[in-house]
Design a protein around this motif. Structure first.
Motif, PDB file in Angstrom:
ATOM      1  N   ILE A   1      10.887   8.540  -4.218  1.00 64.78           N
ATOM      2  CA  ILE A   1      10.843   7.997  -2.920  1.00 64.78           C
ATOM      3  C   ILE A   1      10.091   8.781  -2.001  1.00 64.78           C
ATOM      4  CG2 ILE A   1      12.325   7.044  -1.267  1.00 64.78           C
ATOM      5  CD1 ILE A   1      14.985   7.844  -2.982  1.00 64.78           C
ATOM      6  N   LYS A   2       8.951   7.891  -1.622  1.00 68.20           N
ATOM      7  CA  LYS A   2       8.000   8.439  -0.805  1.00 68.20           C
ATOM      8  C   LYS A   2       7.947   7.338   0.502  1.00 68.20           C
ATOM      9  CE  LYS A   2       3.684  10.904  -0.119  1.00 68.20           C
ATOM     10  NZ  LYS A   2       2.517  11.302  -0.710  1.00 68.20           N
ATOM     11  N   LYS A   3       8.334   8.028   1.578  1.00 68.43           N
ATOM     12  CA  LYS A   3       8.224   7.382   2.882  1.00 68.43           C
ATOM     13  C   LYS A   3       9.289   5.962   2.792  1.00 68.43           C
ATOM     14  CE  LYS A   3       3.572   8.609   4.685  1.00 68.43           C
ATOM     15  NZ  LYS A   3       2.194   8.452   4.614  1.00 68.43           N
ATOM     16  N   GLY A   4      10.240   6.207   1.893  1.00 66.39           N
ATOM     17  CA  GLY A   4      11.276   5.454   2.015  1.00 66.39           C
ATOM     18  C   GLY A   4      10.851   4.115   0.745  1.00 66.39           C
ATOM     19  N   TRP A   5       9.918   4.138   0.002  1.00 64.33           N
ATOM     20  CA  TRP A   5       9.429   3.455  -0.996  1.00 64.33           C
ATOM     21  C   TRP A   5       9.591   4.047  -2.228  1.00 64.33           C
ATOM     22  CZ3 TRP A   5       9.271  -1.647   0.260  1.00 64.33           C
ATOM     23  CH2 TRP A   5       9.328  -1.964   1.671  1.00 64.33           C
ATOM     24  N   HIS A   6       9.888   3.315  -3.345  1.00 65.95           N
ATOM     25  CA  HIS A   6      10.348   3.667  -4.650  1.00 65.95           C
ATOM     26  C   HIS A   6       8.987   3.490  -5.674  1.00 65.95           C
ATOM     27  CE1 HIS A   6      14.473   4.742  -5.058  1.00 65.95           C
ATOM     28  NE2 HIS A   6      14.425   4.042  -4.056  1.00 65.95           N
TER      29      HIS A   6
ATOM     30  N   ALA B   1       7.849  13.954  -1.312  1.00 69.29           N
ATOM     31  CA  ALA B   1       8.598  12.822  -1.915  1.00 69.29           C
ATOM     32  C   ALA B   1       9.887  13.437  -2.572  1.00 69.29           C
ATOM     33  CB  ALA B   1       7.917  12.146  -2.644  1.00 69.29           C
ATOM     34  N   VAL B   2      10.675  12.646  -2.861  1.00 72.38           N
ATOM     35  CA  VAL B   2      12.110  13.031  -3.428  1.00 72.38           C
ATOM     36  C   VAL B   2      12.240  12.401  -5.093  1.00 72.38           C
ATOM     37  CG1 VAL B   2      14.753  12.832  -3.267  1.00 72.38           C
ATOM     38  CG2 VAL B   2      12.958  13.382  -1.253  1.00 72.38           C
ATOM     39  N   PRO B   3      12.562  13.075  -5.944  1.00 71.06           N
ATOM     40  CA  PRO B   3      12.912  12.534  -7.197  1.00 71.06           C
ATOM     41  C   PRO B   3      14.111  11.712  -7.102  1.00 71.06           C
ATOM     42  CG  PRO B   3      13.172  14.999  -7.420  1.00 71.06           C
ATOM     43  CD  PRO B   3      13.071  14.442  -5.774  1.00 71.06           C
TER      44      PRO B   3
ATOM     45  N   GLU C   1       0.787  -1.120   0.029  1.00 71.01           N
ATOM     46  CA  GLU C   1       0.014   0.028   0.046  1.00 71.01           C
ATOM     47  C   GLU C   1       1.079   1.189  -0.070  1.00 71.01           C
ATOM     48  OE1 GLU C   1      -3.094  -0.152  -0.978  1.00 71.01           O
ATOM     49  OE2 GLU C   1      -2.672  -2.250  -1.022  1.00 71.01           O
ATOM     50  N   LEU C   2       2.000   1.258   0.615  1.00 69.53           N
ATOM     51  CA  LEU C   2       2.863   2.478   0.632  1.00 69.53           C
ATOM     52  C   LEU C   2       3.653   2.558  -0.667  1.00 69.53           C
ATOM     53  CD1 LEU C   2       4.638   2.037   4.056  1.00 69.53           C
ATOM     54  CD2 LEU C   2       3.087   3.859   3.479  1.00 69.53           C
ATOM     55  N   MET C   3       3.643   1.376  -1.597  1.00 72.17           N
ATOM     56  CA  MET C   3       4.363   1.477  -2.631  1.00 72.17           C
ATOM     57  C   MET C   3       3.287   1.689  -3.692  1.00 72.17           C
ATOM     58  SD  MET C   3       6.771  -1.577  -3.341  1.00 72.17           S
ATOM     59  CE  MET C   3       7.719  -0.855  -4.641  1.00 72.17           C
TER      60      MET C   3
END
Ligand code: MF3
Ligand code: CO
Length: 272
Positions: A98-103, A53-55, A11-13
Protein backbone atom coordinates in the motif's frame (compact mmCIF):
# COMPACT_ATOMS: atom_id res chain seq x y z
CA UNK A 1 -19.65 -2.76 -6.01
CA UNK A 2 -17.11 -1.84 -8.69
CA UNK A 3 -14.87 1.22 -8.17
CA UNK A 4 -13.62 2.90 -11.34
CA UNK A 5 -10.43 4.92 -11.04
CA UNK A 6 -9.74 8.36 -12.46
CA UNK A 7 -6.58 8.76 -14.54
CA UNK A 8 -4.86 10.50 -11.61
CA UNK A 9 -5.73 7.53 -9.38
CA UNK A 10 -4.48 5.12 -12.02
CA UNK A 11 -1.11 6.91 -11.97
CA UNK A 12 -0.90 6.47 -8.20
CA UNK A 13 -1.73 2.79 -8.66
CA UNK A 14 0.98 2.51 -11.32
CA UNK A 15 3.41 3.76 -8.68
CA UNK A 16 2.26 1.10 -6.23
CA UNK A 17 2.39 -1.61 -8.90
CA UNK A 18 5.88 -0.58 -9.97
CA UNK A 19 7.07 -0.78 -6.38
CA UNK A 20 5.91 -4.40 -6.31
CA UNK A 21 7.78 -5.05 -9.59
CA UNK A 22 10.91 -3.43 -8.14
CA UNK A 23 10.61 -5.56 -5.02
CA UNK A 24 10.29 -8.71 -7.14
CA UNK A 25 13.43 -7.57 -9.02
CA UNK A 26 15.27 -7.38 -5.67
CA UNK A 27 14.19 -10.96 -5.04
CA UNK A 28 15.40 -11.97 -8.51
CA UNK A 29 18.85 -10.58 -7.68
CA UNK A 30 19.40 -12.78 -4.64
CA UNK A 31 17.66 -16.04 -5.54
CA UNK A 32 19.97 -19.06 -5.51
CA UNK A 33 20.13 -22.49 -3.91
CA UNK A 34 20.58 -22.23 -0.12
CA UNK A 35 18.57 -19.02 0.35
CA UNK A 36 15.54 -19.42 2.60
CA UNK A 37 12.13 -17.96 1.83
CA UNK A 38 12.10 -16.40 5.31
CA UNK A 39 15.22 -14.41 4.34
CA UNK A 40 13.38 -13.31 1.19
CA UNK A 41 10.35 -12.21 3.23
CA UNK A 42 12.62 -10.02 5.42
CA UNK A 43 14.24 -8.44 2.36
CA UNK A 44 10.81 -7.84 0.84
CA UNK A 45 9.40 -6.14 3.96
CA UNK A 46 12.49 -3.92 4.33
CA UNK A 47 12.56 -2.89 0.68
CA UNK A 48 8.87 -1.96 0.75
CA UNK A 49 9.24 0.10 3.95
CA UNK A 50 12.39 1.80 2.59
CA UNK A 51 10.21 2.95 -0.31
CA UNK A 52 7.59 4.66 1.86
CA UNK A 53 5.04 1.89 1.58
CA UNK A 54 3.58 -0.88 3.72
CA UNK A 55 3.45 -4.63 2.96
CA UNK A 56 -0.30 -5.15 2.51
CA UNK A 57 -0.41 -8.91 3.08
CA UNK A 58 0.93 -8.66 6.65
CA UNK A 59 -2.02 -9.16 9.00
CA UNK A 60 -4.51 -9.26 6.12
CA UNK A 61 -7.19 -11.56 7.55
CA UNK A 62 -4.49 -12.67 9.97
CA UNK A 63 -1.88 -13.55 7.33
CA UNK A 64 1.39 -13.65 9.32
CA UNK A 65 4.04 -12.60 6.73
CA UNK A 66 4.81 -9.77 4.29
CA UNK A 67 4.81 -12.01 1.21
CA UNK A 68 3.42 -15.30 -0.03
CA UNK A 69 6.17 -17.61 -1.24
CA UNK A 70 4.96 -20.82 -2.83
CA UNK A 71 7.47 -23.52 -3.77
CA UNK A 72 6.84 -26.41 -6.21
CA UNK A 73 3.44 -28.02 -5.38
CA UNK A 74 2.34 -25.03 -3.30
CA UNK A 75 -0.09 -23.12 -5.50
CA UNK A 76 -0.40 -19.86 -3.54
CA UNK A 77 -0.31 -18.39 0.01
CA UNK A 78 2.79 -20.35 1.03
CA UNK A 79 4.35 -19.22 4.33
CA UNK A 80 7.97 -18.09 4.10
CA UNK A 81 10.03 -20.64 6.07
CA UNK A 82 13.57 -21.65 7.06
CA UNK A 83 13.98 -24.36 4.40
CA UNK A 84 16.83 -23.59 2.03
CA UNK A 85 15.81 -23.45 -1.63
CA UNK A 86 17.24 -26.19 -3.81
CA UNK A 87 18.38 -26.56 -7.41
CA UNK A 88 15.34 -27.41 -9.52
CA UNK A 89 12.79 -25.70 -7.25
CA UNK A 90 10.25 -23.34 -8.73
CA UNK A 91 9.15 -20.49 -6.52
CA UNK A 92 6.25 -18.13 -6.93
CA UNK A 93 6.67 -14.86 -5.06
CA UNK A 94 3.50 -12.84 -4.48
CA UNK A 95 3.86 -9.34 -3.01
CA UNK A 96 1.41 -6.62 -2.06
CA UNK A 97 2.03 -3.00 -1.05
CA UNK A 98 0.00 0.00 0.00
CA UNK A 99 1.52 3.30 -1.08
CA UNK A 100 -0.34 6.62 -0.62
CA UNK A 101 -3.45 4.57 0.08
CA UNK A 102 -3.35 2.53 -3.14
CA UNK A 103 -2.64 -1.16 -3.52
CA UNK A 104 -0.22 -2.97 -5.79
CA UNK A 105 -0.38 -6.78 -5.85
CA UNK A 106 1.38 -9.15 -8.18
CA UNK A 107 3.38 -12.32 -8.50
CA UNK A 108 6.13 -13.95 -10.55
CA UNK A 109 7.36 -17.53 -10.76
CA UNK A 110 11.12 -18.22 -10.92
CA UNK A 111 13.01 -21.44 -11.61
CA UNK A 112 16.11 -21.99 -9.48
CA UNK A 113 18.29 -24.19 -11.65
CA UNK A 114 16.66 -26.47 -14.17
CA UNK A 115 13.29 -27.93 -13.12
CA UNK A 116 13.10 -29.88 -16.41
CA UNK A 117 11.40 -29.18 -19.73
CA UNK A 118 7.84 -30.00 -18.59
CA UNK A 119 7.96 -27.50 -15.75
CA UNK A 120 9.72 -24.88 -17.88
CA UNK A 121 6.91 -25.22 -20.40
CA UNK A 122 4.32 -24.79 -17.63
CA UNK A 123 6.04 -21.57 -16.57
CA UNK A 124 6.21 -20.23 -20.11
CA UNK A 125 2.62 -21.14 -20.94
CA UNK A 126 1.19 -19.69 -17.71
CA UNK A 127 2.93 -16.37 -18.42
CA UNK A 128 1.64 -16.45 -22.00
CA UNK A 129 -1.88 -17.17 -20.72
CA UNK A 130 -1.68 -14.14 -18.43
CA UNK A 131 -0.91 -11.91 -21.44
CA UNK A 132 -3.68 -13.53 -23.47
CA UNK A 133 -6.09 -12.69 -20.65
CA UNK A 134 -4.73 -9.13 -20.44
CA UNK A 135 -5.39 -8.62 -24.18
CA UNK A 136 -9.08 -9.02 -23.36
CA UNK A 137 -9.06 -6.40 -20.57
CA UNK A 138 -10.47 -3.70 -22.84
CA UNK A 139 -13.55 -1.49 -22.49
CA UNK A 140 -16.65 -3.11 -23.91
CA UNK A 141 -15.54 -6.65 -23.09
CA UNK A 142 -16.50 -8.81 -20.15
CA UNK A 143 -14.67 -10.56 -17.35
CA UNK A 144 -15.57 -13.89 -18.99
CA UNK A 145 -13.51 -12.94 -22.06
CA UNK A 146 -10.39 -12.74 -19.88
CA UNK A 147 -11.27 -15.98 -18.12
CA UNK A 148 -11.94 -17.82 -21.38
CA UNK A 149 -8.65 -16.70 -22.95
CA UNK A 150 -6.65 -17.99 -19.99
CA UNK A 151 -8.49 -21.31 -19.85
CA UNK A 152 -8.14 -21.87 -23.60
CA UNK A 153 -4.38 -21.40 -23.58
CA UNK A 154 -3.74 -23.61 -20.55
CA UNK A 155 -6.44 -26.26 -20.08
CA UNK A 156 -7.65 -26.68 -23.64
CA UNK A 157 -4.31 -26.35 -25.43
CA UNK A 158 -1.96 -28.04 -22.93
CA UNK A 159 -4.21 -30.10 -20.66
CA UNK A 160 -3.03 -28.24 -17.56
CA UNK A 161 -5.17 -27.95 -14.43
CA UNK A 162 -6.80 -24.55 -13.97
CA UNK A 163 -7.40 -23.90 -10.28
CA UNK A 164 -11.07 -23.13 -9.61
CA UNK A 165 -10.99 -22.20 -5.92
CA UNK A 166 -8.91 -19.03 -6.29
CA UNK A 167 -9.48 -16.11 -8.62
CA UNK A 168 -8.15 -12.69 -9.60
CA UNK A 169 -9.87 -9.54 -8.40
CA UNK A 170 -10.42 -5.84 -8.61
CA UNK A 171 -7.70 -3.72 -6.96
CA UNK A 172 -7.67 -0.18 -5.59
CA UNK A 173 -7.98 1.26 -2.11
CA UNK A 174 -8.64 -2.33 -1.08
CA UNK A 175 -6.63 -5.46 -1.87
CA UNK A 176 -9.72 -7.33 -2.99
CA UNK A 177 -12.42 -5.39 -4.80
CA UNK A 178 -15.16 -6.46 -7.18
CA UNK A 179 -15.28 -8.08 -9.63
CA UNK A 180 -13.79 -11.55 -9.17
CA UNK A 181 -11.68 -12.60 -12.16
CA UNK A 182 -11.69 -16.39 -12.59
CA UNK A 183 -9.18 -18.16 -14.82
CA UNK A 184 -11.93 -20.26 -16.41
CA UNK A 185 -15.25 -19.26 -17.93
CA UNK A 186 -17.27 -18.34 -20.97
CA UNK A 187 -16.86 -15.49 -23.38
CA UNK A 188 -19.45 -12.73 -23.18
CA UNK A 189 -20.36 -13.51 -19.56
CA UNK A 190 -19.63 -11.77 -16.27
CA UNK A 191 -19.12 -8.13 -15.33
CA UNK A 192 -18.75 -5.56 -18.13
CA UNK A 193 -15.30 -4.01 -18.51
CA UNK A 194 -15.26 -0.24 -18.41
CA UNK A 195 -12.42 2.28 -18.59
CA UNK A 196 -10.81 2.83 -15.18
CA UNK A 197 -11.43 -0.67 -13.83
CA UNK A 198 -8.19 -1.98 -12.31
CA UNK A 199 -7.83 -5.75 -12.12
CA UNK A 200 -5.31 -8.16 -10.66
CA UNK A 201 -5.31 -10.96 -13.22
CA UNK A 202 -3.63 -14.06 -11.81
CA UNK A 203 -3.64 -17.47 -13.47
CA UNK A 204 -2.77 -20.33 -11.08
CA UNK A 205 -2.02 -23.28 -13.32
CA UNK A 206 -1.17 -26.86 -12.32
CA UNK A 207 1.01 -29.26 -14.31
CA UNK A 208 -1.31 -32.07 -13.23
CA UNK A 209 -4.91 -32.06 -12.08
CA UNK A 210 -6.73 -28.91 -11.07
CA UNK A 211 -7.66 -30.05 -7.55
CA UNK A 212 -6.07 -28.28 -4.59
CA UNK A 213 -6.40 -28.37 -0.81
CA UNK A 214 -5.62 -25.97 2.03
CA UNK A 215 -3.24 -27.12 4.75
CA UNK A 216 -4.08 -27.04 8.46
CA UNK A 217 -2.25 -23.69 8.81
CA UNK A 218 -5.36 -22.25 7.13
CA UNK A 219 -3.39 -20.67 4.24
CA UNK A 220 -1.01 -22.90 2.30
CA UNK A 221 -2.76 -24.14 -0.85
CA UNK A 222 -1.23 -27.26 -2.45
CA UNK A 223 -2.01 -29.36 -5.49
CA UNK A 224 -3.78 -32.56 -4.48
CA UNK A 225 -1.55 -34.65 -6.77
CA UNK A 226 1.60 -32.80 -5.58
CA UNK A 227 2.67 -31.90 -9.09
CA UNK A 228 4.02 -28.35 -9.40
CA UNK A 229 1.92 -25.22 -9.92
CA UNK A 230 2.77 -21.83 -11.41
CA UNK A 231 1.38 -18.38 -10.58
CA UNK A 232 1.83 -15.12 -12.48
CA UNK A 233 -0.12 -11.95 -11.66
CA UNK A 234 -0.25 -8.49 -13.25
CA UNK A 235 -2.10 -5.29 -12.26
CA UNK A 236 -4.00 -4.02 -15.28
CA UNK A 237 -6.22 -1.03 -15.99
CA UNK A 238 -9.02 -1.42 -18.53
CA UNK A 239 -8.83 1.22 -21.28
CA UNK A 240 -10.56 1.78 -24.57
CA UNK A 241 -8.89 -0.31 -27.26
CA UNK A 242 -6.10 -1.63 -25.05
CA UNK A 243 -5.21 -2.80 -21.58
CA UNK A 244 -2.78 -0.67 -19.57
CA UNK A 245 -0.42 -2.94 -17.61
CA UNK A 246 0.49 -1.05 -14.43
CA UNK A 247 3.06 -3.53 -13.18
CA UNK A 248 6.33 -3.98 -15.08
CA UNK A 249 7.82 -7.42 -15.57
CA UNK A 250 10.75 -6.00 -17.59
CA UNK A 251 12.30 -4.74 -14.33
CA UNK A 252 12.15 -8.29 -12.98
CA UNK A 253 13.18 -10.04 -16.18
CA UNK A 254 16.40 -8.03 -16.49
CA UNK A 255 17.52 -9.33 -13.10
CA UNK A 256 16.25 -12.84 -13.82
CA UNK A 257 18.39 -12.97 -16.98
CA UNK A 258 21.45 -11.60 -15.17
CA UNK A 259 21.23 -14.15 -12.35
CA UNK A 260 23.11 -17.32 -13.39
CA UNK A 261 21.18 -19.38 -10.81
CA UNK A 262 17.84 -18.66 -12.47
CA UNK A 263 16.56 -20.65 -15.41
CA UNK A 264 14.58 -18.69 -17.96
CA UNK A 265 12.20 -20.08 -20.52
CA UNK A 266 13.84 -20.96 -23.80
CA UNK A 267 11.40 -21.33 -26.65
CA UNK A 268 10.74 -24.99 -25.94
CA UNK A 269 7.68 -26.74 -27.22
CA UNK A 270 7.26 -30.33 -26.07
CA UNK A 271 5.73 -32.88 -28.42
CA UNK A 272 2.12 -33.38 -27.33
N1 MF3 B 1 -2.08 -11.99 -4.35
C1 MF3 B 1 -2.90 -12.71 -3.44
C2 MF3 B 1 -4.33 -12.29 -3.64
O1 MF3 B 1 -4.59 -11.59 -4.54
C3 MF3 B 1 -2.37 -12.70 -2.07
C4 MF3 B 1 -3.19 -12.20 -0.96
S1 MF3 B 1 -3.22 -13.28 0.33
C5 MF3 B 1 -2.68 -12.48 1.71
O2 MF3 B 1 -5.24 -12.69 -3.03
F1 MF3 B 1 -3.35 -12.85 2.70
F2 MF3 B 1 -1.44 -12.77 1.86
F3 MF3 B 1 -2.82 -11.21 1.60
CO1 CO C 1 -3.96 -10.89 -6.13
Amino acid sequence: MIHYKTSAEVELMRDSARLVSKTLAEVAKVLKPGVTTLELDKLIAEFIRDNDAVPSFLNYRGYPFSSCISVNDVVVHGFPNAQPLREGDIISVDIGVIKKGWHGDHAYTFAIGDPGPQVMQLIRVTKEALYKGIEKAVAGGRVGDIAFAIQEHTEKKYGYGVVRELVGHGLGKHLHEDPQVPNYGRRGTGAKLKEGLVLAIEPMINLGKREVYTESDGWTVRTSDHHPSVHFEHDVCVKKGHADILSDYSIIEVEELKNPHLFTGQAIELPS
